[in-house]
Design a protein around this motif. Structure first.
Motif, PDB file in Angstrom:
ATOM      1  N   GLN A 180       0.845  -1.198   0.000  1.00 14.46           N
ATOM      2  CA  GLN A 180       0.000   0.000   0.000  1.00 14.46           C
ATOM      3  C   GLN A 180       0.875   1.239   0.000  1.00 14.46           C
ATOM      4  O   GLN A 180       1.854   1.318   0.754  1.00 14.46           O
ATOM      5  CB  GLN A 180      -0.921  -0.006   1.227  1.00 14.46           C
ATOM      6  N   LEU A 181       0.497   2.188  -0.823  1.00 14.45           N
ATOM      7  CA  LEU A 181       1.238   3.444  -0.908  1.00 14.45           C
ATOM      8  C   LEU A 181       1.097   4.214   0.402  1.00 14.45           C
ATOM      9  O   LEU A 181      -0.006   4.376   0.924  1.00 14.45           O
ATOM     10  CB  LEU A 181       0.678   4.282  -2.049  1.00 14.45           C
ATOM     11  N   ILE A 182       2.224   4.675   0.942  1.00 13.64           N
ATOM     12  CA  ILE A 182       2.161   5.488   2.161  1.00 13.64           C
ATOM     13  C   ILE A 182       2.542   6.932   1.898  1.00 13.64           C
ATOM     14  O   ILE A 182       2.035   7.847   2.557  1.00 13.64           O
ATOM     15  CB  ILE A 182       3.035   4.906   3.294  1.00 13.64           C
ATOM     16  N   ILE A 183       3.409   7.171   0.941  1.00 12.32           N
ATOM     17  CA  ILE A 183       3.778   8.540   0.592  1.00 12.32           C
ATOM     18  C   ILE A 183       4.523   8.501  -0.733  1.00 12.32           C
ATOM     19  O   ILE A 183       5.141   7.482  -1.073  1.00 12.32           O
ATOM     20  CB  ILE A 183       4.635   9.190   1.700  1.00 12.32           C
ATOM     21  N   ASP A 184       4.419   9.576  -1.491  1.00 13.39           N
ATOM     22  CA  ASP A 184       5.173   9.650  -2.735  1.00 13.39           C
ATOM     23  C   ASP A 184       5.638  11.084  -2.962  1.00 13.39           C
ATOM     24  O   ASP A 184       5.143  12.022  -2.326  1.00 13.39           O
ATOM     25  CB  ASP A 184       4.347   9.147  -3.925  1.00 13.39           C
ATOM     26  N   ILE A 185       6.595  11.241  -3.850  1.00 13.69           N
ATOM     27  CA  ILE A 185       7.148  12.560  -4.128  1.00 13.69           C
ATOM     28  C   ILE A 185       7.518  12.626  -5.609  1.00 13.69           C
ATOM     29  O   ILE A 185       7.883  11.614  -6.212  1.00 13.69           O
ATOM     30  CB  ILE A 185       8.374  12.845  -3.229  1.00 13.69           C
ATOM     31  N   ARG A 186       7.383  13.804  -6.162  1.00  9.91           N
ATOM     32  CA  ARG A 186       7.780  14.023  -7.552  1.00  9.91           C
ATOM     33  C   ARG A 186       9.092  14.784  -7.585  1.00  9.91           C
ATOM     34  O   ARG A 186       9.479  15.436  -6.615  1.00  9.91           O
ATOM     35  CB  ARG A 186       6.686  14.778  -8.303  1.00  9.91           C
ATOM     36  N   SER A 187       9.741  14.754  -8.729  1.00 12.63           N
ATOM     37  CA  SER A 187      11.101  15.264  -8.820  1.00 12.63           C
ATOM     38  C   SER A 187      11.191  16.774  -8.672  1.00 12.63           C
ATOM     39  O   SER A 187      12.273  17.312  -8.448  1.00 12.63           O
ATOM     40  CB  SER A 187      11.740  14.845 -10.146  1.00 12.63           C
ATOM     41  N   ASN A 188      10.074  17.461  -8.796  1.00  9.01           N
ATOM     42  CA  ASN A 188      10.122  18.911  -8.659  1.00  9.01           C
ATOM     43  C   ASN A 188       9.936  19.364  -7.208  1.00  9.01           C
ATOM     44  O   ASN A 188       9.846  20.549  -6.919  1.00  9.01           O
ATOM     45  CB  ASN A 188       9.054  19.569  -9.535  1.00  9.01           C
ATOM     46  N   VAL A 189       9.927  18.364  -6.292  1.00  7.29           N
ATOM     47  CA  VAL A 189       9.751  18.666  -4.871  1.00  7.29           C
ATOM     48  C   VAL A 189      10.889  18.013  -4.102  1.00  7.29           C
ATOM     49  O   VAL A 189      11.284  16.891  -4.400  1.00  7.29           O
ATOM     50  CB  VAL A 189       8.395  18.112  -4.362  1.00  7.29           C
ATOM     51  N   GLY A 190      11.442  18.695  -3.109  1.00  8.08           N
ATOM     52  CA  GLY A 190      12.571  18.149  -2.370  1.00  8.08           C
ATOM     53  C   GLY A 190      12.173  17.383  -1.125  1.00  8.08           C
ATOM     54  O   GLY A 190      12.893  16.493  -0.671  1.00  8.08           O
ATOM     55  N   GLU A 191      10.989  17.713  -0.582  1.00  8.28           N
ATOM     56  CA  GLU A 191      10.562  17.066   0.652  1.00  8.28           C
ATOM     57  C   GLU A 191       9.042  17.100   0.737  1.00  8.28           C
ATOM     58  O   GLU A 191       8.396  18.048   0.277  1.00  8.28           O
ATOM     59  CB  GLU A 191      11.158  17.786   1.859  1.00  8.28           C
ATOM     60  N   LYS A 192       8.487  16.044   1.310  1.00  9.69           N
ATOM     61  CA  LYS A 192       7.041  15.976   1.515  1.00  9.69           C
ATOM     62  C   LYS A 192       6.785  15.289   2.838  1.00  9.69           C
ATOM     63  O   LYS A 192       7.465  14.314   3.180  1.00  9.69           O
ATOM     64  CB  LYS A 192       6.385  15.207   0.367  1.00  9.69           C
ATOM     65  N   LYS A 193       5.800  15.797   3.565  1.00  9.06           N
ATOM     66  CA  LYS A 193       5.536  15.248   4.893  1.00  9.06           C
ATOM     67  C   LYS A 193       4.051  14.954   5.057  1.00  9.06           C
ATOM     68  O   LYS A 193       3.190  15.694   4.554  1.00  9.06           O
ATOM     69  CB  LYS A 193       5.984  16.248   5.958  1.00  9.06           C
TER      70      LYS A 193
END
Lengths: 116, 111
Positions: B45-58
């Motif tokens: 199950q996906l818990i978190i994802d990030i795209r390359s134009n973002v450095g950090e996600k919480k």
């Protein structure tokens, strides 16, 4: 309920006997994929499909076939199964990438296949 | 093909401590980096994802950081709880439809 279903969930078969594992999703997703999961190797993509009649090889396609005749179904076919295809198989579906929403891939419950 | 190195393969932490899992990937053109959690006998199950134009996600106790120059990304779990015990997989690719997965990290949170 939005879901991805797979059948059968468990299958024991013999070498060379053709089999099909079905996968169906009710979320109108364009994208569908098949993965196999082996201990210590993580998940490896077998095939994926970006829409009806559009399929492409993943990292480990040898020995497998797929078809996408309808949007909701994406069966995995093993024409002549061999013991090295003993594994846990997952089907998954998702929408096309978008910067405006999450990009979640929904997995089915898995099919445990044993080839003797 | 593309590959990703995930470390550590096993991780034990005391409840309440933080856990960090790191992945290094090979394809500099990738722009999607998800993390999946798989409990024993369950589906990922996906818990978190990030795209390359973002450095950090919480998202609450979970965060992901991405360093595109160094081609690595990390999962951070703070204030760990026993229910965080699972296998965690990093992945990368053009999108969720075409992913290369790491080999997994088995996280054990000790009460």
């Amino acid at each position: 309920e939005a879901q991805v279903t797979q059948n059968p969930r468990y299958l024991i078969t013999v070498t060379g006997k053709k089999l099909t594992v079905t996968c169906s999703q009710n979320m109108n997703h364009e994208y569908m994929s098949w993965y196999r999961q082996d201990p210590g190797l993580g998940l490896r993509q077998i095939y994926y499909s970006m829409n009806v009649e559009v399929t492409d090889k993943g990292d480990v396609p040898e020995g497998y076939k797929v078809s996408r005749k309808e949007k909701r179904n994406f069966p995995l076919i093993l024409e002549s199964p061999s013991p090295n295809q003993t594994s846990l198989y997952f089907c998954a579906s998702s929408l096309p990438p978008s910067p405006n929403r999450g990009d979640e891939q929904y997995f089915g419950p898995g099919t445990r296949l044993t080839v003797t | 093909g593309e590959n990703v190195e995930q470390h550590p393969s096993t991780l034990s932490v005391q409840e309440g401590d933080s856990a960090v899992i790191k992945c290094t990937y090979s394809d500099s053109a990738s722009n999607y980096f998800p993390w999946y959690k798989q409990e024993l006998g369950k589906r990922p199950q996906l818990i978190i994802d990030i795209r390359s134009n973002v450095g950090e996600k919480k998202d609450q106790r979970i965060a992901v950081t991405l360093n595109k120059t160094a081609k690595h990304f990390s999962l951070h779990i703070t204030e760990t709880q026993p229910e965080d015990s699972a296998v965690y997989f990093c992945a990368f690719g053009a999108g969720s439809y075409q992913l290369t997965f790491g080999k997994g990290t088995k996280l054990s949170v000790i009460p």
